[in-house]
Design a protein around this motif. Structure first.
Motif, short mmCIF file in Angstrom:
data_model
loop_
_atom_site.label_atom_id
_atom_site.label_comp_id
_atom_site.label_asym_id
_atom_site.label_seq_id
_atom_site.Cartn_x
_atom_site.Cartn_y
_atom_site.Cartn_z
N ASN A 81 0.76 -1.22 0.09
CA ASN A 81 -0.01 0.05 -0.10
C ASN A 81 0.96 1.33 0.19
O ASN A 81 0.62 2.29 -0.83
N LEU A 82 1.98 1.30 0.93
CA LEU A 82 2.78 2.54 0.99
C LEU A 82 3.59 2.90 -0.18
O LEU A 82 3.59 3.80 -0.71
N ILE A 83 4.05 1.60 -1.01
CA ILE A 83 5.17 2.12 -1.98
C ILE A 83 3.96 2.21 -3.28
O ILE A 83 4.51 3.09 -4.04
N ASP A 84 3.03 1.46 -3.44
CA ASP A 84 1.81 1.72 -4.34
C ASP A 84 1.47 3.39 -4.38
O ASP A 84 1.56 3.98 -5.27
N ASN A 85 1.02 3.69 -3.20
CA ASN A 85 0.97 5.21 -3.03
C ASN A 85 2.02 6.13 -3.45
O ASN A 85 1.71 7.24 -4.21
#
Length: 187
Positions: A81-85
């Motif tokens: 989620n964090l890297i995708d965001n």
């Protein structure tokens, strides 16, 4: 169109169910000692092609052997989620830095980007279910559950999460960017 809408609703429902299970502590049965560094490297490897497609410089400095007690799947999802965001909200030609630092009794994960950032007044709100920063709504699709899931996973693992600007981190950054800092206890 109806199938896409049904898939979207099912995905949202599943995300809500997963967040509820995490918040209830029901997911602790899958806790084992694991190397958080390996999970971070796996997620980076997964996202390198997407960053490359957007001409985003992806810097990484990941300490080896940061052993934590946790749920591998949940930690993997949190990092996804964090890297995708970061990739979604960093414009083409931007930069992202990922660091994993092994401290005395903690491990600190930082992801810093040159993206649009999150205004200071909204940083606590983004962890609420379905909340989306107004500026991001026009940029990317989403349901406002990603950071809620991240926060639930961090809490389940007795960690801490902070959001700050990343101005000054990258020499040529012209946007506020975002720094996400997560600390987790070592095993």
């Amino acid at each position: 169109a109806m199938l896409q809408e049904a898939d979207g609703l099912l995905s949202t429902f599943n995300a809500l169910l997963r967040i509820s299970q995490i918040e209830s502590g029901a997911k602790r049965e899958n806790f084992t000692e694991l190397n958080f560094s390996h999970i971070v490297n796996d997620v980076i490897e997964l996202y390198e092609p997407l960053a490359s497609d957007k001409n985003i410089v992806l810097q990484q400095d990941v300490s080896l052997n940061a052993i934590v007690t946790g749920d591998k799947d949940l930690l993997f999802q949190m990092l996804l989620n964090l890297i995708d965001n970061a990739i979604k909200y960093t414009p083409e030609g931007g930069a992202i830095s990922i660091q994993l630092v092994h401290l005395e009794s903690m491990v600190r994960f930082n992801i810093v980007d040159t993206g649009v950032g999150i205004p200071e007044k909204q940083r606590k709100k983004v962890f609420q279910r379905f909340y989306r920063v107004e500026e991001s709504r026009s940029l990317q699709p989403g349901n406002g559950l990603g950071l809620s899931l991240v926060k639930a996973v961090v809490n389940l693992h007795a960690g801490d999460i902070k959001l700050t600007d990343s101005l000054g981190y990258f020499a040529k950054a012209q946007r506020p960017g975002l720094t996400v800092t997560i600390t987790l206890p070592l095993a």
